[in-house]
Design a protein around this motif. Structure first.
Motif, PDB file in Angstrom:
ATOM      1  N   THR A 121       0.833  -1.200   0.000  1.00  0.00           N
ATOM      2  CA  THR A 121       0.000   0.000   0.000  1.00  0.00           C
ATOM      3  C   THR A 121       0.870   1.255   0.000  1.00  0.00           C
ATOM      4  O   THR A 121       0.579   2.238  -0.685  1.00  0.00           O
ATOM      5  CB  THR A 121      -0.950  -0.009   1.211  1.00  0.00           C
ATOM      6  OG1 THR A 121      -1.799  -1.143   1.099  1.00  0.00           O
ATOM      7  CG2 THR A 121      -1.787   1.252   1.258  1.00  0.00           C
TER       8      THR A 121
ATOM      9  N   ASP B 153      -5.800  -1.673  -5.146  1.00  0.00           N
ATOM     10  CA  ASP B 153      -5.248  -2.186  -3.888  1.00  0.00           C
ATOM     11  C   ASP B 153      -6.261  -3.135  -3.251  1.00  0.00           C
ATOM     12  O   ASP B 153      -7.260  -2.695  -2.688  1.00  0.00           O
ATOM     13  CB  ASP B 153      -4.913  -1.029  -2.943  1.00  0.00           C
ATOM     14  CG  ASP B 153      -4.025  -1.473  -1.783  1.00  0.00           C
ATOM     15  OD1 ASP B 153      -3.807  -2.694  -1.644  1.00  0.00           O
ATOM     16  OD2 ASP B 153      -3.555  -0.610  -1.036  1.00  0.00           O
ATOM     17  N   GLU B 154      -6.019  -4.399  -3.370  1.00  0.00           N
ATOM     18  CA  GLU B 154      -6.897  -5.443  -2.833  1.00  0.00           C
ATOM     19  C   GLU B 154      -8.355  -5.220  -3.215  1.00  0.00           C
ATOM     20  O   GLU B 154      -9.232  -5.130  -2.359  1.00  0.00           O
ATOM     21  CB  GLU B 154      -6.765  -5.531  -1.308  1.00  0.00           C
ATOM     22  CG  GLU B 154      -5.370  -5.930  -0.879  1.00  0.00           C
ATOM     23  CD  GLU B 154      -5.295  -6.265   0.604  1.00  0.00           C
ATOM     24  OE1 GLU B 154      -6.278  -6.752   1.162  1.00  0.00           O
ATOM     25  OE2 GLU B 154      -4.230  -6.029   1.188  1.00  0.00           O
TER      26      GLU B 154
ATOM     27  N   GLY C  46      -3.316  -2.668   6.490  1.00  0.00           N
ATOM     28  CA  GLY C  46      -4.693  -3.165   6.517  1.00  0.00           C
ATOM     29  C   GLY C  46      -4.830  -4.554   7.131  1.00  0.00           C
ATOM     30  O   GLY C  46      -5.675  -4.778   8.004  1.00  0.00           O
TER      31      GLY C  46
ATOM     32  N   GLN D 251      -7.395   0.632  -0.823  1.00  0.00           N
ATOM     33  CA  GLN D 251      -7.665  -0.601  -0.083  1.00  0.00           C
ATOM     34  C   GLN D 251      -8.969  -0.503   0.709  1.00  0.00           C
ATOM     35  O   GLN D 251      -9.743  -1.428   0.750  1.00  0.00           O
ATOM     36  CB  GLN D 251      -6.489  -0.862   0.864  1.00  0.00           C
ATOM     37  CG  GLN D 251      -6.612  -2.143   1.669  1.00  0.00           C
ATOM     38  CD  GLN D 251      -5.278  -2.545   2.294  1.00  0.00           C
ATOM     39  OE1 GLN D 251      -4.292  -1.840   2.201  1.00  0.00           O
ATOM     40  NE2 GLN D 251      -5.262  -3.697   2.923  1.00  0.00           N
TER      41      GLN D 251
HETATM   42 MG   LIG Z   1      -2.164  -2.701   2.169  1.00  0.00          MG
END
Ligand SMILES: [Mg+2]
Ligand SMILES: Nc1ncnc2c1ncn2[C@@H]1O[C@H](COP(=O)(O)OP(=O)(O)OP(=O)(O)O)[C@@H](O)[C@H]1O
Lengths: 349, 510
Positions: free
Chosen positions: B62, B181-182, B412, B104
């Motif tokens: 991230t 991001d994810e 996260g 994210q």
């Molecule tokens: Mg992350």
């Protein structure tokens, strides 16, 4: 070159930023004075003059007392998201409570404790009302507490002009003098009513411990930072807010008791009881970043600005609005420093 | 074959480089105080290429993409876009340069509608009517495979739908580089497939895509090239055709994964009884929910995002009113999260932001349920609190500089581990879990499953809501689905497979 958020600035940096902004504010002030034909250096000296003799220090102290009491309570209230801007009204409620006890109950040893208790309670009630309205009906407390200021203002005017008007005061709008049992002791022949000062210091330290060392304070911080998490944990949000509001109102009420029982010795027109302490204390709380203990520092600082402003008014007989502008400029400097010390300048080609 | 030998044979380690990269990072380093989040990372991505970033929680993924999007300034290194060095001071600058990010965690304004949120990504005249805005957006999005209700307030959307809004917002500016991001953490396989279709389409248009995920199957399905970070450094980079799951796992966590553990059969004692539950919600209600959950049993609930599973769990967690009969260990169900926890009901919430207080320390967040116990004489004992925190930090492998670090500074996946550690620690009788391994890396996810199974072996009941069918199928004794708020099932695990569960979710038939 660009600005970036700096979440954890070093103490040195904070100090330097404050020094820089204070310098800027003073520079601006100097220009202002120059425009009025006053040599800036003389004005600065006057502004800081309260620090040079005991009498001046006492003046600073006297203004610190209500700022300390109210500011500590507001630091708590703001932290948990209760935007109490009615401290001025709660202070006046405290003054009314004190005056009632002093004027209408038989005087004795119990007079002063009773005045603090009753005055504080009236202040708490006044703030609690706004918190209850918010918890029960979702009424915005900024509006209610603001409106409540006006209500007490006129209540006090009514009292001193009508039913509580003193017998021996002729044309003036104030009550009779409090009996000696209902007068706070002072330091020497200054106006520093020290019992209230002690209360303020105890309050700031006590709230700090309450907020950071007890389960109740833990819940307050959770609620203030993340109401959703508070809900998730099943915290009683309404009750927590009510409690904080009561405390902050109580402390403002105490400040009102101190003003009438320690300085004026009677209830008089609202504008004379408080010099807007309820509003200046908002700044004290804000500069302390929601830490009650920090108010021990910010309250005297603001007290100095207020006292220095008064010294200027008296010595230069300038229009008193100009002096207010000066105080405002200094405060603005603090606000700027506070905001900027949390950022950093990133130098890149 | 060891990781090192495997790596030595890959394309990248032979010193090859792209001829004309769209984007190139050179020696990017970023420190947060003592933490080195990125250390001399060099990466490139070609036009029409999907580069996947893999790595454990806290590896620095991230952070790296935040630098690309202008959220942080790198301490060292440079960024080249189409061969020219660029300085990205701010997200605005990034957008101007054609770099878009789907973060994210959704960063939408909850109180506003989807259209208003999308408007933030548009160049708009200073004054415009709401109707004109919706019309313009509708036209822009016409025929787009990812549809959304433009007029819906964001607060009412599920996590998956919010993700979709973020993606649309990123695409409105027609970027050259798209960073995700994810994005699939909270998507069902079907939603994820739709997202992949979209990525393939964008790829065809010559976009470069940087894709972060902890799901290796997805990475293998969509990526052209895969870079692996560990503790801030790039530890490997492989082409898709050179990679397999095992190699990626070993690159990421330094070991292979064990086969999924077996769940022991449940006991006889009934822990939770739900009869004809109805949960009112915006749109359609959740209804017809009836089941009994026994000690040591895991009931998995699947469903397309927004089918009511979040609301069902919130109702059971005491956060939402409901009708119907719910009994816990034979007693009436108190509608109060604090009392429920005291009775032994733990809850892993849908949104991470609800489960932690970001400004408070890791230790305090781990004590959110138990702080009262830490103040026997009225004052909180921070020494004990931090000691307990250290034990949990070790047990759950939470990456944090210290127990006193504010949760805000954790990655996260590590925030999710804080929630898991806190909720699982007391050995709850019933665990209400909503996608518990959301954003947790494969190694850590394995450990989380192990912890949950420890609970189950000890006789805890688990209600597992997840968008990850494999997770549901590997942990549950019985599975059910929600279809437009209607409860379908449950059926036993033996009768269930991916296809059948998929049908239950999308057609509402067992
Ligand atoms: Mg992350
Ligand atoms: N603003 C910050 N201040 C201090 N430390 C930070 C900050 N942001 C990230 N970190 C630290 O930098 C490291 C990398 O974090 P990052 O968020 O990039 O990890 P990640 O690879 O995205 O992990 P995840 O898979 O869990 O999302 C972590 O150790 C994290 O604690």
């Amino acid at each position: 070159m660009r600005w970036e958020l700096d979440p954890s600035p070093s103490p040195r940096k904070v100090l330097l930023t404050y020094a820089l902004f204070l310098g800027l504010a003073l520079l601006g002030l100097g220009l202002l004075f120059l425009l009025y034909g006053v040599p800036p250096l003389k004005a600065y000296a006057l502004l800081l003059s309260p620090l040079t003799d005991t009498l001046g220090l006492a003046e600073v102290m006297r203004r610190t007392i209500p700022l300390l009491l109210i500011g500590a309570g507001l630091a708590l209230a703001f932290r948990i998201g209760f935007f109490n801007i009615g401290a001025e009204g709660q202070l006046l409620m405290g003054a009314v409570g004190a005056a009632y006890v002093a004027l209408f109950l038989p005087p004795g040893l119990w007079s002063l404790p009773l005045m603090f208790l009753f005055g504080g309670s009236l202040g708490a009630l006044w703030a609690g009302l706004a918190a209850w309205l918010r918890a029960r009906f979702g009424v915005n407390e900024i509006l209610t507490t603001l409106m409540q200021n006006y209500l007490v203002y006129y209540l006090v005017v009514y009292l001193v002009a009508g039913p509580w008007k003193g017998q021996m005061v002729f044309g003036f709008l104030y009550t009779d003098r409090f009996p000696p049992e209902a007068q706070l002791p002072r330091l020497g022949d200054t106006l520093v009513h020290w019992p209230t000062l002690v209360l303020g210091m105890v309050a700031a330290m006590g709230l700090q411990v309450l907020l950071f060392r007890t389960p109740l304070g833990f819940e307050w911080r959770v609620l203030g930072e993340n109401p959703e998490a508070a809900r998730y944990l099943g915290l009683k949000g309404g009750r927590l807010i009510l409690l904080a509001a009561l405390l902050s109102g109580f402390l403002a009420g105490l400040a009102g008791v101190g003003e009438v029982a320690g300085i004026h010795l009677r209830l008089l027109e609202p504008a004379q009881i408080s010099l807007g302490y309820g509003f200046t204390a908002i700044l004290a709380a804000w500069l302390a970043r929601g830490r009650p203990l920090g108010v021990l520092l910010t309250a005297p600082l603001l007290g100095l600005i207020l006292a220095g402003g008064d010294a200027l008014k008296l010595a230069l007989s300038m229009p008193f609005r100009v002096v207010d502008v000066a105080a405002g400029l200094l405060l603005l400097g603090f606000i700027g420093a506070e905001a900027l010390s949390r950022r950093r300048l990133v130098w890149r080609r | 074959m060891g990781v090192r030998e495997a790596l030595a044979r890959t394309w990248y380690s032979q010193g090859r480089a792209l001829a004309r990269p769209m984007l190139k990072l050179e020696n990017i380093t970023k420190r947060f105080g003592p933490v080195v989040a990125n250390r001399r990372i060099t990466l490139e991505v070609a036009p029409g290429e999907v580069l996947a970033l893999l790595g454990e929680n806290g590896a620095g993924k991230t952070t790296l993409v935040s630098i690309l999007y202008g959220l942080y300034a790198p301490d060292e290194g440079r960024i080249l876009l189409q061969g020219k060095e660029v300085r990205i001071h701010s997200p605005k600058e990034a957008q101007r340069l054609g770099i878009a990010l789907v973060p994210q965690h959704p960063e939408l304004i909850e109180a506003h509608t989807v259209a208003e949120n999308l408007a933030l990504g548009l160049d708009l005249p200073p004054v415009f009517s709401r109707r004109a805005l919706v019309r313009r957006l509708a036209k822009l999005l016409e025929g787009h495979p990812l549809g959304v209700d433009l007029e819906a307030p964001v607060a009412r959307l599920s996590a998956g739908e919010k993700q979709r809004v973020e993606l649309l917002r990123a695409l409105l500016n027609r970027p050259k580089v798209l960073i995700l991001d994810e994005p699939t953490s909270v998507l069902t396989p079907k939603e994820a497939e739709a997202l992949f279709q979209e990525i393939r389409r964008l790829k065809g248009l010559g976009l470069s895509v940087i894709f972060i995920s902890h799901k290796l199957d997805e990475v293998l399905a969509i990526a052209d090239r895969i870079a692996v970070l560990r503790a801030g450094e790039k530890v490997g980079e492989v082409l898709r055709q050179e990679a397999d799951k095992d190699l990626l796992v070993r690159l990421m966590v330094g070991r292979s994964l064990a086969p999924p553990p077996k769940v022991p059969p449940p006991r006889a004692e009934v822990v939770l009884e739900v009869e004809d539950l109805l949960v009112p919600r915006h749109g359609f209600p959740v209804q017809g929910v009836s089941f009994a959950l026994r000690a040591g049993e895991v009931l998995g609930i699947a469903g397309v995002a927004g089918s009511g599973q979040a609301e069902l769990l919130q109702a059971l967690a005491g956060l939402r009113p409901f009708q119907g009969r719910v009994r816990f260990l034979g007693e009436a169900w108190p509608q109060d999260p604090a009392r429920l926890f005291a009775l032994g009901v733990a809850h892993i919430p849908e949104e991470r932001s609800m489960g932690v207080v970001e400004g408070m320390s890791v230790a305090e967040n781990l004590a959110l349920r138990t702080y009262r116990r830490l103040a026997p004489r009225g004052l909180l004992d921070y020494r004990i609190m931090e000691k307990e925190a250290e034990a949990l930090i070790g047990r759950y492998g939470i990456r944090t500089p210290s127990p006193r670090t504010p949760v805000r500074f954790l990655s996260g996946g590590n925030v999710q581990k804080v929630i898991l550690a806190r909720e699982l620690r007391g050995g709850p009788r019933l665990l209400l879990a909503m996608h518990p391994t959301y954003g947790v890396d494969v190694g850590a996810a394995e450990e989380v499953y192990e912890r949950i199974l420890d609970l189950v072996r000890g006789g805890s009941a688990v209600l597992l809501v997840s968008e990850d069918l494999d997770e549901i199928l590997s942990l549950s004794h019985r599975v059910a689905a929600l279809y437009h708020g209607r409860f379908v099932g449950p059926i036993s695990r033996e009768e269930a497979d991916r296809e059948r569960l998929g049908r239950m979710m999308t057609e509402g038939r067992v």
